[in-house]
Design an enzyme around this catalytic site. Structure first.
Site, short mmCIF file in Angstrom:
data_model
loop_
_atom_site.label_atom_id
_atom_site.label_comp_id
_atom_site.label_asym_id
_atom_site.label_seq_id
_atom_site.Cartn_x
_atom_site.Cartn_y
_atom_site.Cartn_z
N ARG A 1 36.04 37.12 35.57
CA ARG A 1 34.81 37.44 34.72
C ARG A 1 34.48 39.06 34.81
O ARG A 1 34.08 39.60 33.95
CB ARG A 1 33.67 37.01 35.41
CG ARG A 1 33.66 35.45 35.47
CD ARG A 1 32.16 34.96 36.16
NE ARG A 1 32.35 33.70 37.04
CZ ARG A 1 31.64 33.05 37.53
NH1 ARG A 1 30.48 33.78 37.61
NH2 ARG A 1 32.00 32.02 38.48
N GLY A 2 35.13 39.68 35.78
CA GLY A 2 35.05 40.93 36.26
C GLY A 2 35.27 41.93 35.07
O GLY A 2 34.64 42.87 35.02
N ASP B 1 44.82 44.58 42.65
CA ASP B 1 44.63 44.58 44.23
C ASP B 1 45.88 44.31 44.90
O ASP B 1 46.68 45.01 44.94
CB ASP B 1 43.45 43.66 44.69
CG ASP B 1 42.94 43.73 45.91
OD1 ASP B 1 43.54 44.32 46.60
OD2 ASP B 1 41.89 43.27 46.20
C1 PRP Z 1 39.84 39.71 40.90
C2 PRP Z 1 40.14 40.73 39.57
C3 PRP Z 1 41.74 40.31 39.43
C4 PRP Z 1 41.98 39.86 40.69
C5 PRP Z 1 42.76 41.14 41.31
O1 PRP Z 1 39.37 38.98 40.33
O2 PRP Z 1 39.33 40.77 38.55
O3 PRP Z 1 41.64 39.44 38.36
O4 PRP Z 1 40.80 39.60 41.63
O5 PRP Z 1 43.21 40.69 42.71
P1 PRP Z 1 44.75 40.36 43.08
O6 PRP Z 1 45.66 41.62 42.54
O7 PRP Z 1 44.70 40.62 44.43
O8 PRP Z 1 45.44 39.21 42.55
P2 PRP Z 1 38.05 37.99 40.87
O9 PRP Z 1 38.92 36.50 41.37
O10 PRP Z 1 37.29 38.55 41.90
O11 PRP Z 1 37.24 37.27 39.60
P3 PRP Z 1 36.38 38.08 39.06
O12 PRP Z 1 36.98 38.89 37.94
O13 PRP Z 1 35.46 36.95 38.27
O14 PRP Z 1 35.35 39.06 39.78
#
Ligand code: PRP
Length: 179
Positions: A41-42, A104
Site C-alpha cells: 500500500r505504501g 530495503d
Molecule cells: C515494504 C515496501 C516494499 C517492501 C520493501 O512494503 O513497500 O514493498 O516492503 O522491502 P524489501 O526490499 O525488504 O522486500 P510493506 O510490506 O511494508 O507494505 P506496505 O507497502 O503496505 O507498507
C-alpha cells in the site's frame, strides 16, 4: 498521534525530487504509453504525485496495482514473497514501470521483476522513492530513484508503523518510544 524524532525529508524536497523524476520519465518515454504499476500500500502517495508530474501531452499513462505480502511477515527471514493481488492489465508487449516506495532487502523487487518479466513486457523498469542500501540482501536497484537513506525506520508520505502515519506530509523518523 505520531511522535517523530526528526524530519528526514521535508515535503517540498520530496515534491521537488518527484518533479525531476516525472520529467525524466517524460523524456525517456516520449510518444509512448506506459503501464505504471503501484505496489500497495505504501507507494500510493508517491504514485499519485509521480504520475501527475509526467507530461500528458507527451506520454500516456495507464495505472494498475499489485499487492504483495507485507513488511514484517515471514518473507523478511525466509526470502519468500507472496502475491496478494495481481495486476488487472496484461503485461505482454507493454512498457511497464513498477512504482515502489522503498527498496530495503530487495526481496520484494526481485520477486516482482521476475514475475512481470516472465510475462514478456516490451520494457520493464523500476521507479522507487527511497533506497536503504545497508539492508540489502540481493543485488538489485531502481532505474529511477528519489533518495538514498540511512538504516532508520521511517514513517509518513506513505510509510507506516502498524498501518498508521502514512498521511504525514514529510518522511520522518518515528520516536522509538511511540512504537
Ligand atoms: C515494504 C515496501 C516494499 C517492501 C520493501 O512494503 O513497500 O514493498 O516492503 O522491502 P524489501 O526490499 O525488504 O522486500 P510493506 O510490506 O511494508 O507494505 P506496505 O507497502 O503496505 O507498507
Amino acid at each position: 498521534m505520531a511522535k517523530v524524532t526528526k524530519v528526514l525529508i521535508e515535503s517540498d524536497k520530496i515534491a521537488q525530487r518527484i518533479k525531476q523524476l516525472g520529467a525524466q520519465i517524460t523524456q525517456d518515454y516520449a510518444g509512448k504509453t506506459v503501464l505504471m504499476i503501484a505496489i500497495l500500500r505504501g507507494s500510493v502517495i508517491f504514485f499519485s504525485d509521480l504520475i501527475r508530474e509526467i507530461d500528458s501531452d507527451k506520454v500516456d499513462i495507464i495505472i494498475d496495482f499489485i499487492s504483495v505480502s507485507s513488511y514484517g511477515s515471514s518473507h523478511k527471514t525466509t526470502g519468500e514473497v507472496r502475491m496478494l493481488k495481481d495486476a488487472d492489465e496484461a503485461i505482454d508487449g507493454k512498457d511497464v514501470i513498477i512504482v515502489e516506495d522503498i527498496v530495503d532487502t530487495g526481496l520484494t523487487l526481485q520477486y516482482l521483476k521476475k514475475v512481470l518479466s516472465s510475462r514478456n513486457p516490451s520494457s520493464l523498469k523500476v521507479c522507487c522513492l527511497l533506497d536503504k542500501p545497508e539492508r540489502r540482501k540481493v543485488e538489485i536497484s531502481a532505474d529511477y530513484l528519489g533518495f538514498t537513506i540511512p538504516n532508520e525506520f521511517v514513517v509518513g508520505y506513505g510509510f507506516d508503523y502498524a498501518q498508521k502515519y502514512r498521511n504525514l506530509k514529510d518522511i520522518c523518523v518515528l520516536d522509538p518510544k511511540a512504537k
